[in-house]
Design a protein around this motif. Sequence first.
Motif, PDB file in Angstrom:
ATOM      1  N   TRP A  30     118.026   5.473  21.664  1.00 46.40           N
ATOM      2  CA  TRP A  30     117.215   5.145  22.837  1.00 46.40           C
ATOM      3  C   TRP A  30     115.846   5.796  22.734  1.00 46.40           C
ATOM      4  CZ3 TRP A  30     117.754   1.474  26.269  1.00 46.40           C
ATOM      5  CH2 TRP A  30     119.018   0.944  26.521  1.00 46.40           C
ATOM      6  N   TYR A  35     116.892   0.869  20.657  1.00 45.31           N
ATOM      7  CA  TYR A  35     117.381   0.064  21.765  1.00 45.31           C
ATOM      8  C   TYR A  35     116.187  -0.213  22.661  1.00 45.31           C
ATOM      9  CZ  TYR A  35     122.146   1.805  20.761  1.00 45.31           C
ATOM     10  OH  TYR A  35     123.346   2.123  20.185  1.00 45.31           O
ATOM     11  N   VAL A  37     115.155  -2.423  26.462  1.00 45.05           N
ATOM     12  CA  VAL A  37     115.523  -3.262  27.585  1.00 45.05           C
ATOM     13  C   VAL A  37     114.385  -4.272  27.767  1.00 45.05           C
ATOM     14  CG1 VAL A  37     116.018  -3.300  30.060  1.00 45.05           C
ATOM     15  CG2 VAL A  37     116.795  -1.384  28.661  1.00 45.05           C
ATOM     16  N   SER A  39     111.553  -6.515  29.170  1.00 46.32           N
ATOM     17  CA  SER A  39     110.679  -6.335  30.319  1.00 46.32           C
ATOM     18  C   SER A  39     110.614  -7.606  31.138  1.00 46.32           C
ATOM     19  CB  SER A  39     109.276  -5.958  29.849  1.00 46.32           C
ATOM     20  OG  SER A  39     108.397  -5.928  30.940  1.00 46.32           O
ATOM     21  N   GLN A  40     110.496  -7.467  32.437  1.00 46.43           N
ATOM     22  CA  GLN A  40     110.307  -8.603  33.323  1.00 46.43           C
ATOM     23  C   GLN A  40     108.936  -8.546  33.995  1.00 46.43           C
ATOM     24  OE1 GLN A  40     112.372 -11.231  33.593  1.00 46.43           O
ATOM     25  NE2 GLN A  40     113.553 -10.251  31.985  1.00 46.43           N
TER      26      GLN A  40
END
Length: 60
Positions: A30, A35, A37, A39-40
Amino acid sequence: MNCPNCGEETTQKFRPFCSKRCADIDLAKWLNGSYAVPSQREEDLEAEVEAEDPMPKRPH
């Protein structure tokens, strides 16, 4: 439940990992960006659309 890193049986103390070593390996992934996540954020979505559009839009 099996450890996601090595597949060994987990222990309650380090769950969902089997040991501190496997937990540390996961944390390192991480921290170094292995890793990610998705993005929005709106800027990211606009950049993605622009990258897909071969012809830039021109004002009239």
